[in-house]
Design a protein around this motif. Structure first.
Motif, mmCIF file in Angstrom:
data_model
loop_
_atom_site.group_PDB
_atom_site.id
_atom_site.type_symbol
_atom_site.label_atom_id
_atom_site.label_comp_id
_atom_site.label_asym_id
_atom_site.label_seq_id
_atom_site.Cartn_x
_atom_site.Cartn_y
_atom_site.Cartn_z
ATOM 1 N N ASP A 22 83.503 38.621 -17.335
ATOM 2 C CA ASP A 22 82.463 39.465 -18.165
ATOM 3 C C ASP A 22 81.049 38.682 -18.344
ATOM 4 O O ASP A 22 80.175 39.273 -18.461
ATOM 5 C CB ASP A 22 83.149 39.931 -19.529
ATOM 6 C CG ASP A 22 83.898 41.192 -19.338
ATOM 7 O OD1 ASP A 22 83.837 41.953 -18.339
ATOM 8 O OD2 ASP A 22 84.893 41.301 -20.097
ATOM 9 N N ARG A 23 81.122 37.428 -18.403
ATOM 10 C CA ARG A 23 80.146 36.676 -18.772
ATOM 11 C C ARG A 23 79.272 36.249 -17.629
ATOM 12 O O ARG A 23 78.081 36.193 -17.646
ATOM 13 C CB ARG A 23 80.580 35.311 -19.560
ATOM 14 C CG ARG A 23 79.323 34.539 -19.950
ATOM 15 C CD ARG A 23 79.741 33.130 -20.649
ATOM 16 N NE ARG A 23 80.442 33.285 -21.832
ATOM 17 C CZ ARG A 23 81.048 32.325 -22.570
ATOM 18 N NH1 ARG A 23 81.060 31.210 -22.248
ATOM 19 N NH2 ARG A 23 81.898 32.828 -23.674
ATOM 20 N N TYR A 24 79.990 35.905 -16.402
ATOM 21 C CA TYR A 24 79.326 35.328 -15.367
ATOM 22 C C TYR A 24 79.128 36.324 -14.288
ATOM 23 O O TYR A 24 79.815 37.339 -14.082
ATOM 24 C CB TYR A 24 79.845 34.121 -14.830
ATOM 25 C CG TYR A 24 79.936 32.961 -15.855
ATOM 26 C CD1 TYR A 24 78.774 32.354 -16.348
ATOM 27 C CD2 TYR A 24 81.213 32.674 -16.364
ATOM 28 C CE1 TYR A 24 78.835 31.368 -17.360
ATOM 29 C CE2 TYR A 24 81.340 31.416 -17.224
ATOM 30 C CZ TYR A 24 80.066 31.057 -17.514
ATOM 31 O OH TYR A 24 80.172 30.024 -18.601
ATOM 32 N N LYS A 25 78.269 36.184 -13.280
ATOM 33 C CA LYS A 25 78.097 36.882 -12.122
ATOM 34 C C LYS A 25 79.659 36.965 -11.258
ATOM 35 O O LYS A 25 79.795 35.886 -10.844
ATOM 36 C CB LYS A 25 76.934 36.223 -11.300
ATOM 37 C CG LYS A 25 75.470 36.575 -12.013
ATOM 38 C CD LYS A 25 75.133 37.896 -11.966
ATOM 39 C CE LYS A 25 73.786 37.916 -12.277
ATOM 40 N NZ LYS A 25 72.699 37.628 -11.729
ATOM 41 N N LYS A 26 79.890 38.154 -10.897
ATOM 42 C CA LYS A 26 81.170 38.306 -10.287
ATOM 43 C C LYS A 26 80.939 37.617 -8.843
ATOM 44 O O LYS A 26 81.956 37.213 -8.329
ATOM 45 C CB LYS A 26 81.484 39.512 -10.131
ATOM 46 C CG LYS A 26 82.462 40.234 -11.299
ATOM 47 C CD LYS A 26 81.681 39.855 -12.462
ATOM 48 C CE LYS A 26 80.859 41.056 -12.971
ATOM 49 N NZ LYS A 26 80.371 40.615 -14.331
ATOM 50 N N TYR A 27 79.882 37.856 -7.883
ATOM 51 C CA TYR A 27 79.924 37.067 -6.751
ATOM 52 C C TYR A 27 79.882 35.728 -6.888
ATOM 53 O O TYR A 27 80.482 35.200 -5.809
ATOM 54 C CB TYR A 27 78.548 37.668 -6.007
ATOM 55 C CG TYR A 27 77.143 36.891 -6.409
ATOM 56 C CD1 TYR A 27 76.755 35.699 -5.781
ATOM 57 C CD2 TYR A 27 76.456 37.347 -7.405
ATOM 58 C CE1 TYR A 27 75.593 35.122 -6.087
ATOM 59 C CE2 TYR A 27 75.377 36.991 -7.603
ATOM 60 C CZ TYR A 27 74.792 35.808 -7.209
ATOM 61 O OH TYR A 27 73.719 35.094 -7.508
ATOM 62 N N LYS A 28 79.477 34.911 -7.502
ATOM 63 C CA LYS A 28 79.608 33.419 -7.717
ATOM 64 C C LYS A 28 81.066 33.219 -8.245
ATOM 65 O O LYS A 28 81.627 32.263 -7.778
ATOM 66 C CB LYS A 28 78.748 32.957 -8.977
ATOM 67 C CG LYS A 28 77.149 33.011 -8.301
ATOM 68 C CD LYS A 28 76.117 32.366 -9.386
ATOM 69 C CE LYS A 28 74.619 32.427 -8.942
ATOM 70 N NZ LYS A 28 73.759 31.554 -9.377
ATOM 71 N N LEU A 29 81.699 33.917 -8.984
ATOM 72 C CA LEU A 29 83.159 33.588 -9.460
ATOM 73 C C LEU A 29 83.863 33.741 -8.196
ATOM 74 O O LEU A 29 84.872 33.127 -7.884
ATOM 75 C CB LEU A 29 83.499 34.344 -10.424
ATOM 76 C CG LEU A 29 82.896 34.219 -11.935
ATOM 77 C CD1 LEU A 29 83.342 34.995 -12.911
ATOM 78 C CD2 LEU A 29 83.180 32.840 -12.349
ATOM 79 N N MET A 30 83.693 34.957 -7.677
ATOM 80 C CA MET A 30 84.505 35.089 -6.423
ATOM 81 C C MET A 30 84.307 33.986 -4.945
ATOM 82 O O MET A 30 85.396 33.534 -4.636
ATOM 83 C CB MET A 30 84.609 36.439 -6.065
ATOM 84 C CG MET A 30 84.804 37.641 -6.888
ATOM 85 S SD MET A 30 84.688 39.411 -6.185
ATOM 86 C CE MET A 30 86.015 39.552 -5.054
ATOM 87 N N THR A 31 82.945 33.894 -4.946
ATOM 88 C CA THR A 31 82.801 32.823 -3.751
ATOM 89 C C THR A 31 83.421 31.499 -4.376
ATOM 90 O O THR A 31 83.954 30.722 -3.397
ATOM 91 C CB THR A 31 81.350 32.777 -3.313
ATOM 92 O OG1 THR A 31 80.635 32.602 -4.852
ATOM 93 C CG2 THR A 31 80.947 34.068 -2.892
#
Length: 425
Positions: free
Chosen positions: A73-82
């Motif tokens: 919820d807090r961070y950008k999803k695309y950065k977390l997934m990569t």
């Protein structure tokens, strides 16, 4: 919404790229999972080893699942997934370089720690890309079909490879190569879409740079508590988690004994396990395709489809109790996977649709964690018990779980769907 509108809205570059990225991820994941299961069972020849493998595999989801939702919820999803995909690549390389079973278990645990973060991010990304809630069932159907089709292909490759009983460096590198392809595609699919979404909403709660923002564990715990209160008090979400947990208890106990079932009771070689996984994927795809047809075209209540799906699944497991041949077992697997595939499409869409965006990642993580507890009990307990009791008793437990789920859906959703507070609170 008619078929033309659905096709028009889902023919989006970012959605298609996201599906493509998930295809490569799933291909890598299925090769890794099936080969690992077969290899461990060949070494130990015991249901206990499968239980150990499943315990190590799903323990991180239970331990870290809730807090993972806070970061989603807090961070950008695309950065977390990569980031997760990059770590997956490193772990797959390390597993490729070792033959020690204990080291493999350790690497698997780390892999699943990152998967605990990756999974809710992947679910949350669907409503980020497809912002029309009416399209969520269709979008999930397409995405899940793509993933399952990849699962079929991957499982068949494993079975063919294992049946030849040959060693190939190229084959063992396939999961690594596929994961490397998934990383940039996923990044491209999500970056612009997510940046535009939060730019338009001026959402200051979403961090633009995860590397510069310090992790405040006190704030994370506070967010977790707030999210849990919202989740616990919601009339639709908490029952959903209980239903998911019992669902995966039944599904987990049934699917985790397939390898043991075909080897010990059907007297078939273990490489047929890959074919069984393919059959399950084929049935799931048919279920994913069937669900939006029933909901969008035939206007059948999605809660009825959800309940009926698990009722049929229960009957299919009962049929498996009296299975004596492989082809009859194939029919049972198809019936089971079609019904659960259809039901799971509804369930996954509800996870994305019902929670408000502020808590969506946390809610999905809560549901995933509670569901994984049931799944872990099923996948660890069922293979372990096959060393001590007749496997048909385990099938009875699996069938009973699906019957209970169907009844709970009728009680908690079908009879209360007209209550507006049920959806809003």
């Amino acid at each position: 919404m008619n078929g033309k509108d659905i096709r028009k809205n889902l023919c989006d570059l970012h959605f298609n790229l996201f599906c493509l990225g998930q295809i490569f991820f799933e291909f890598s994941n299925i090769l890794f999972a099936v080969v690992l299961t077969i290899s461990v069972y060949r070494v130990t020849q015991s249901g206990y080893s499968i239980s150990t493998l499943m315990f190590i595999k799903y323990l991180p989801v239970i331990l870290l699942g809730p807090i993972a939702g806070v970061f989603v919820d807090r961070y950008k999803k695309y950065k977390l997934m990569t980031l997760c995909l990059a770590i997956f690549i490193v772990i797959l390389i390390l597993i490729h370089l070792t033959i020690n079973l204990f080291e493999i278990y350790i690497f698997l645990f780390i892999y699943m720690v990152m998967f605990t973060l990756y999974k809710p991010a992947r679910y949350v990304c669907v409503p980020v890309i497809v912002q029309n809630k009416k399209l969520l069932i269709a979008a999930n159907s397409i995405l899940m079909c793509a993933e399952e089709a990849t699962g079929i292909f991957g499982s068949l490759i494993v079975s063919v490879y294992e049946s030849k009983n040959t060693s190939s460096t190229l084959f063992s590198m396939l999961p690594i190569v596929s994961m490397c392809i998934a990383l940039p595609i996923t990044y491209m699919a999500l970056k612009k879409k997510e940046n535009d979404l939060y730019k338009n909403r001026n959402n200051s709660e979403i961090s633009d740079d995860t590397s510069k923002q310090k992790i405040d564990f006190g704030k994370s715990i506070k967010e977790l508590v707030i999210g849990w209160k919202y989740f616990k008090q919601n009339k639709a979400l908490f029952p959903l988690a209980i239903i998911v947990s019992i669902t995966w208890l039944g599904i987990g106990s049934f699917t985790s004994i397939h390898l043991i079932y075909i080897v010990k009771y059907l007297k078939i070689h273990d490489y047929y396990y890959g074919y069984v996984a393919s059959i399950l994927s084929i049935g799931s795809i048919l279920g994913y395709i069937l669900c939006p047809i029933l909901v969008d075209k035939l206007n059948i209540n999605k809660y009825k489809i959800w309940a009926l799906g698990f009722l049929i699944a229960a009957f299919s497991i009962v049929m498996a109790i009296y299975t004596n041949g492989f082809y009859y077992f194939v029919f049972v697997l198809l019936l089971f996977s079609i019904s659960t595939g259809c039901a799971n499409t509804v369930e996954e869409s509800l996870e994305q649709e019902l929670p408000i965006e502020e808590h969506r990642g946390k809610v999905i993580s809560f549901i995933s964690t509670i569901g994984t507890i049931g799944f872990l009990v099923g996948t660890v307990g069922a293979p372990f018990l096959t060393d001590y009791i007749n496997i048909r008793y385990i099938l009875i437990i699996s069938a009973a779980s699906c019957f209970v789920v169907s009844a709970l859906i009728r009680k908690n959703y079908l009879k209360r769907v007209s209550d507006k507070l049920f959806i809003k609170n």
